[in-house]
Design a protein around this motif. Sequence first.
Motif, short mmCIF file in Angstrom:
data_model
loop_
_atom_site.label_atom_id
_atom_site.label_comp_id
_atom_site.label_asym_id
_atom_site.label_seq_id
_atom_site.Cartn_x
_atom_site.Cartn_y
_atom_site.Cartn_z
N GLY A 52 -11.60 8.09 7.38
CA GLY A 52 -10.57 8.29 8.76
C GLY A 52 -11.73 10.05 9.36
N ALA A 53 -10.86 10.31 10.67
CA ALA A 53 -12.10 11.27 10.99
C ALA A 53 -11.73 12.12 10.58
N ALA A 105 -4.39 5.28 6.77
CA ALA A 105 -6.19 4.68 6.80
C ALA A 105 -6.74 3.35 7.17
N TRP A 106 -5.79 2.50 6.93
CA TRP A 106 -5.49 1.12 7.72
C TRP A 106 -5.49 0.77 9.11
N ALA A 120 -8.86 0.46 -0.34
CA ALA A 120 -10.68 0.72 -0.14
C ALA A 120 -10.39 2.15 0.51
N ALA A 121 -10.10 1.50 2.20
CA ALA A 121 -9.30 2.43 3.43
C ALA A 121 -9.33 3.85 3.25
N THR A 177 1.01 -1.30 0.05
CA THR A 177 -0.11 -0.18 -0.40
C THR A 177 0.98 1.30 -0.09
N SER A 178 0.40 2.29 -0.69
CA SER A 178 0.32 4.10 -0.23
C SER A 178 0.67 4.53 1.10
N ASP A 179 1.67 5.31 1.41
CA ASP A 179 1.37 5.60 2.68
C ASP A 179 0.01 5.82 3.03
#
Length: 837
Positions: free
Chosen positions: A775-776, A581-582, A768-769, A574-576
């Motif tokens: 995220g908040a 997000a994950w 996907a996240a 994944t990217s940063d």
Amino acid sequence: MKTKAQNYITFSSEGRLVSEEETRRSEQESQQPSKEKDSSDVAYRLTRVAEEAVRSEVAPNAVGASNVTEYLEKQVEAAPIPEDENEELSELRPRVLVMARGKTARQLIQEAKDAGFSAWAPLTQERRFDLNLREADGTVVLGERYSDALFCNGYAVLEAARECGASTILLAGESLPLADVDIFLARAAQRKVRVFKPMTDNAIGFGWVLCTTERTVADEEEWRTCRHCGLTFDAAGLAAGHYICPQCGGYFRMSSNERIADLLDAGTFEEWDVGLEERDPLSFPGYLDKIEGLREKTGLEEAVRTGAGSIAGLKLALGVMDSTFLMGSMGTVVGERVSRLFDRATEERLPVVMFTASGGARMQEGLMSLMQMAKVSCAVERHSAAGLLYIVVHTDPTTGGVTASFAMQGDIILAEPKALIGFAGQRVIRDTIKQELPEGFQTAEFALQHGLIDGVVARGELRERLAHLLALHASACLPDNPKPGDRALIVDYDSVCANLEGGADTYNSITYGMFPVELPAEPQEKPRFSFPLFSGGSSAEKRIERAVAAGGFNAEDGSLLGETAFSDQAQCPTSDAAEEAWNHVQLARNTHRPTSLTYIDGMVDGFIELHGDRAFGDDGAIVGGIGWIAGRPVTVLAQEKGVDLKERIRRNFGCPQPEGYRKTIRLMRQAEKFHRPVVCLVDTQGAFCGTEAEERGQGNAIADNLFTLAGLRVPVVSVLLGEGGSGGALALALADKVAMQEHAVYSVLSPEGFASILWKDRTRAPEAAAVMRMGAADVARMGIIDEVLSEGDGPAHENPRQAVDNVADYVRTALDELADCNVDELVEKRHERFGRF
């Protein structure tokens, strides 16, 4: 005066033998009042006990004593009792009841006979051939079946002593606890029966201690028999224990007099509507004569008593049904009294507490009895329309037309444990369906499990629970349009606790002040009051267990969550941004993260959990109830995941079912009626997916929640604590103020479900996240929430106290901001808030 050494010795309050030297020293010290001295008692040889039984002497005080050696070695002067064992002379011996079993009984019987007693022994029918009792001069039946409780039952022992004519009772073995029961000793003294216990547990044959008490009893004895275990107890002792059986824990049915005395502040009950004329609409043969006979027998006018009183200083209107009067059946006079109770309570702006106990409609009055269901329902509706509180407490039994009317119309419905609650009788149901009924059918616990009542409350806790419920609704008793200078109750959680600590005799410390009334400063934290959570063992719960065993499940799409989707990030490059997000998703799902109940415990004083949708069941995934936040009564609705695996399974992992959402609707409407703000705590993967949920209308229930919140005429504050999954979360987040904790997530679907649907690849869940911006911080930038709440120095599970305090501060501030808003403007702004998306 020095007593004979061979007849008794002295020992200390700790059971230590006191020598002659110690006794002399004690006597010398007694001349010095400034010094504390060891308290002593006297132990008697059995021969002395027998001698005093013959002479009817009172036992002397221990004014002197010998040491143990002298006590054992000196020859004892035998009591003047005939040696002949023939039956005629044996009758001259004083009788003693030897309360012992087995080898102990055999030993004691022989010692009692040697001392000059006629020894009698208790037995039960099932053990009437006990060989250990063959040496006894006689036996007396204590009961049908043996139990430790039977041998320790004061009534049974005293009755056995009366039947055998014993003037002395020796306690041993299972009966020893009676030596410390004041009421038993007082009853024995009243009958001129002396009670002795061994000096120590293993000192039978060494010394006996006379058991005495300063307590006295009335000449007229009153006993009550438990219908559950069959044992009989002193009525005064039962009253002190709220009429709960000391042996089996079963509940005695209480009369209206007993209920009023047990519940209300002393001296506050004022009876209403006495002297109503009895009716006989069917001219039923002998009916009025039967009523008159019951009045003479019970001292009651009818099957219900009504009036006003106070609990912890809080005034209420009270109705108590009495099953001792024609089984509490509801006739025209009962209906009239109950209707008048509600109408007068409406006029005086009083809450109503009704204790139900009824066999249903009164057959002797026919259709006129049936009409009372409608008549009382109209009165209840008038009281409710005035915005006043109605609490029902179901006691055993509550059935028939009472159940189908005012017994189930309360704002809050409680019940005593194991109370029979139902509409149709069990025999009628059994004959109709031709099947045996399940165990526990139509009990209070059955009703709670099926969502029909708010809670089951032990009788000993009932006064306290009612006091707090009344306090939370005290504002409903204020005038409709209070003006400065009007009298107003100043009630908070601490003042009610203080009143309850004072007992029933302290009922006047609730203070009064002038409008406007300012809310008190922040109260101290107090424990919440919760009711048991019953697990129905549904097929949905079993399916969850299987899903968990297979690796987890996703609430929104119903699919399993594999271990790789949760933890094996190496398989998902994944990217940063995706990684960050994950990480939020993983933290929101962390099993150690504080659950909603942690936040409720930390910020709500005196939380009282209310259960059920009043239609089908009680969903453990939704916790709802009322309590105090910063001195303000609030309704709290929360999605609860559970703190361990067993609890998570029982609560569907925080995934509500339709009955959970219908419970929240019920409590929202209740909050609206009593002008309480609503606080929602959101933490769910989403609404539960399953055939049962669909059959019971999962979509309908969520839709009804959104519709209710859209028009709710009280402030609503929502906080997302962990996962905010789709419509299941939104159902409690259509609010005036919405916040998220910094590591919470809010999304239309789980990342796994999103990746599976759009990319056909669940391993892309971290990506996907990030795409979903769940995220908040992202949700705040979209304007969906008002504030992101810090969790403290680290994630909430690392410092739960800080996380709870931050949420509590936000909720208090939000409630303060919304408190003065005009209701119409409040609803309009809520619509505008969500209309702009």
